[in-house]
Motif scaffolding. Structure first.
Motif, PDB file in Angstrom:
ATOM      1  N   THR A  46       0.835  -1.205   0.000  1.00  0.00           N
ATOM      2  CA  THR A  46       0.000   0.000   0.000  1.00  0.00           C
ATOM      3  C   THR A  46       0.869   1.255   0.000  1.00  0.00           C
ATOM      4  OG1 THR A  46      -1.792  -1.119   1.172  1.00  0.00           O
ATOM      5  CG2 THR A  46      -1.784   1.281   1.237  1.00  0.00           C
ATOM      6  N   ALA A  47       1.875   1.269   0.877  1.00  0.00           N
ATOM      7  CA  ALA A  47       2.785   2.411   0.931  1.00  0.00           C
ATOM      8  C   ALA A  47       3.608   2.519  -0.340  1.00  0.00           C
ATOM      9  CB  ALA A  47       3.703   2.273   2.146  1.00  0.00           C
ATOM     10  N   ILE A  48       4.074   1.389  -0.856  1.00  0.00           N
ATOM     11  CA  ILE A  48       4.912   1.397  -2.053  1.00  0.00           C
ATOM     12  C   ILE A  48       4.123   1.926  -3.252  1.00  0.00           C
ATOM     13  CG2 ILE A  48       6.112  -0.110  -3.696  1.00  0.00           C
ATOM     14  CD1 ILE A  48       6.840  -1.861  -1.216  1.00  0.00           C
ATOM     15  N   LYS A  49       2.889   1.486  -3.411  1.00  0.00           N
ATOM     16  CA  LYS A  49       2.067   1.964  -4.520  1.00  0.00           C
ATOM     17  C   LYS A  49       1.794   3.462  -4.403  1.00  0.00           C
ATOM     18  CE  LYS A  49      -0.352  -2.407  -5.426  1.00  0.00           C
ATOM     19  NZ  LYS A  49      -1.644  -3.122  -5.350  1.00  0.00           N
ATOM     20  N   ARG A  50       1.603   3.925  -3.172  1.00  0.00           N
ATOM     21  CA  ARG A  50       1.319   5.351  -2.953  1.00  0.00           C
ATOM     22  C   ARG A  50       2.512   6.221  -3.360  1.00  0.00           C
ATOM     23  NH1 ARG A  50       0.186   4.952   2.043  1.00  0.00           N
ATOM     24  NH2 ARG A  50       2.172   5.678   2.896  1.00  0.00           N
ATOM     25  N   ALA A  51       3.727   5.690  -3.193  1.00  0.00           N
ATOM     26  CA  ALA A  51       4.922   6.493  -3.425  1.00  0.00           C
ATOM     27  C   ALA A  51       5.482   6.361  -4.834  1.00  0.00           C
ATOM     28  CB  ALA A  51       6.002   6.095  -2.423  1.00  0.00           C
ATOM     29  N   THR A  52       4.986   5.413  -5.600  1.00  0.00           N
ATOM     30  CA  THR A  52       5.634   5.064  -6.865  1.00  0.00           C
ATOM     31  C   THR A  52       4.776   5.456  -8.055  1.00  0.00           C
ATOM     32  OG1 THR A  52       6.608   3.167  -5.708  1.00  0.00           O
ATOM     33  CG2 THR A  52       6.803   3.202  -8.096  1.00  0.00           C
ATOM     34  N   THR A  53       5.414   6.100  -9.012  1.00  0.00           N
ATOM     35  CA  THR A  53       4.767   6.443 -10.277  1.00  0.00           C
ATOM     36  C   THR A  53       5.528   5.773 -11.419  1.00  0.00           C
ATOM     37  OG1 THR A  53       6.150   8.390 -10.641  1.00  0.00           O
ATOM     38  CG2 THR A  53       4.117   8.703  -9.361  1.00  0.00           C
ATOM     39  N   PRO A  54       4.889   5.597 -12.579  1.00  0.00           N
ATOM     40  CA  PRO A  54       5.627   5.046 -13.723  1.00  0.00           C
ATOM     41  C   PRO A  54       6.850   5.886 -14.081  1.00  0.00           C
ATOM     42  CG  PRO A  54       3.273   4.943 -14.138  1.00  0.00           C
ATOM     43  CD  PRO A  54       3.444   5.727 -12.867  1.00  0.00           C
ATOM     44  N   GLU A  55       6.743   7.197 -13.946  1.00  0.00           N
ATOM     45  CA  GLU A  55       7.878   8.062 -14.268  1.00  0.00           C
ATOM     46  C   GLU A  55       9.060   7.772 -13.353  1.00  0.00           C
ATOM     47  OE1 GLU A  55       4.287   9.461 -15.931  1.00  0.00           O
ATOM     48  OE2 GLU A  55       4.733   9.127 -13.810  1.00  0.00           O
ATOM     49  N   LEU A  56       8.794   7.577 -12.072  1.00  0.00           N
ATOM     50  CA  LEU A  56       9.863   7.249 -11.125  1.00  0.00           C
ATOM     51  C   LEU A  56      10.515   5.930 -11.504  1.00  0.00           C
ATOM     52  CD1 LEU A  56       9.881   7.592  -7.294  1.00  0.00           C
ATOM     53  CD2 LEU A  56      10.358   5.363  -8.301  1.00  0.00           C
ATOM     54  N   VAL A  57       9.704   4.929 -11.860  1.00  0.00           N
ATOM     55  CA  VAL A  57      10.254   3.620 -12.212  1.00  0.00           C
ATOM     56  C   VAL A  57      11.081   3.710 -13.486  1.00  0.00           C
ATOM     57  CG1 VAL A  57       9.707   1.231 -12.768  1.00  0.00           C
ATOM     58  CG2 VAL A  57       8.317   2.461 -11.087  1.00  0.00           C
ATOM     59  N   PHE A  58      10.546   4.340 -14.514  1.00  0.00           N
ATOM     60  CA  PHE A  58      11.285   4.461 -15.772  1.00  0.00           C
ATOM     61  C   PHE A  58      12.622   5.176 -15.561  1.00  0.00           C
ATOM     62  CE2 PHE A  58       7.249   3.977 -18.411  1.00  0.00           C
ATOM     63  CZ  PHE A  58       7.679   2.825 -19.052  1.00  0.00           C
ATOM     64  N   THR A  59      12.605   6.263 -14.808  1.00  0.00           N
ATOM     65  CA  THR A  59      13.828   7.029 -14.589  1.00  0.00           C
ATOM     66  C   THR A  59      14.866   6.205 -13.832  1.00  0.00           C
ATOM     67  OG1 THR A  59      12.636   9.133 -14.603  1.00  0.00           O
ATOM     68  CG2 THR A  59      14.795   9.110 -13.554  1.00  0.00           C
TER      69      THR A  59
END
Length: 313
Positions: A9-22
């Motif tokens: 739940t916390a991880i999903k709240r903090a993570t965006t596709p842009e963050l992952v791609f970067t």
């Protein structure tokens, strides 16, 4: 002091596709330039349960943390209503050795890391005008590879090839609901798409090299253990450009290694994927390109650190 345990739940709240791609893109580039420390992965197999476990560690030079990750895949779980993949990531300070946090991600970060790496490689290496995508497999990673590539380029048709009609049809329905026109396809039809991604735990090639058309790109992500094999060695013989996420890993337990041992290509014929993400890929329109991705621990480290930075108070 007991380190914090952060759930999905916390991880999903903090993570965006842009963050992952970067995070994934930067780590792949760093790895290509030798700015990482990545020991060989540890593999465990559980044949009676049709399961496997990977333990991977990694560090990007001059970053504050390294990680140790456990990722499992138990392929009969779906029959019991359980997710196929589980896992966690331990984030450790590279200055003090103290455990900073445990990300109880249930394999989520591994899934996102793999999806981003596959999408980045496919987008970079495929023809700019390639719009037809085929995916071999019907599991979580098959879905994610298509969804994440669609964040980077237009896709006008998705062809799905799976072992069972029900799962294949269900995945097509999921894609159609997202506005990605999808339909089931035979193996030879899927292999003839502009872009092909294989996402299976297969132990023998899932497509024939001769079915891949001139100008196509193929990304294999399922061959992450020595006994697995998705792409035929003959495909590498046809490729004008071969990219690997980690040269030694792909030689040891990737489809690239199978091709080298078969004599279809040489052990110096590959280019690091990270180098191809830095600049436009030069490829003749009729060239076939192949990416072999086995999963690099430095990517896990970069992504976990990025997520933890978003979660830190």
């Amino acid at each position: 002091m007991t380190p914090p345990v952060l759930d999905t739940t916390a991880i999903k709240r903090a993570t965006t596709p842009e963050l992952v791609f970067t995070a994934v893109r930067d780590a792949m580039i760093a790895h290509a330039h030798g700015r990482t420390t990545v020991p060989p992965p540890l593999h465990l197999q559980f044949p009676d349960a049709d399961g496997d476990c990977h333990v991977k560690a990694g560090w990007v030079t001059d970053t504050p943390d390294f990680t140790v990750k456990i990722a499992t895949g138990f392929y009969r779980n779906t029959a019991a209503g359980l997710p196929t993949n589980h896992g966690l990531v331990c984030v450790v300070s590279a200055q003090t050795g103290q455990i900073r946090a445990i990300l109880d991600d249930q394999g989520l970060l591994t899934a996102w890391r793999t999806a981003a790496a596959g999408a980045l490689a496919t987008h970079a290496m495929a023809r700019p005008d390639a719009v037809t995508l085929a995916v071999f497999g019907t599991g979580e990673q098959a879905r994610l590879q298509v969804e994440w590539l669609a964040k980077l380029r237009p896709i006008d048709t998705v062809l799905v090839h799976g072992r069972t009609q029900d799962k294949t049809r269900s995945l097509c329905e999921a894609f159609n609901a997202l506005g990605l026109p999808a339909r089931p396809a035979s193996a030879d039809e899927a292999a003839a798409a502009d872009m092909v991604v294989t996402t299976t735990p297969a132990t023998a090639p899932v497509l024939h090299a001769g079915d891949v058309r001139a100008g196509a790109h193929v990304t294999g992500i399922g061959t992450d253990m020595p006994h697995k094999n998705e792409l035929p060695p003959a495909l590498f013989a046809r490729a004008a450009l071969i990219a690997t996420d980690d040269h030694q890993q792909c030689l040891d337990h990737g489809d690239f290694g199978h091709a080298v041992r078969a004599g279809s290509t040489t052990d110096i014929s590959d280019t690091p994927v990270g180098l191809l993400l830095e600049r436009p890929v030069e490829r003749p329109d009729g060239a076939i390109t192949v990416a072999d991705l086995t999963g690099v621990g430095a990517l896990d480290a970069a992504l976990a650190s990025a997520v933890l930075a978003e979660l830190a108070p």
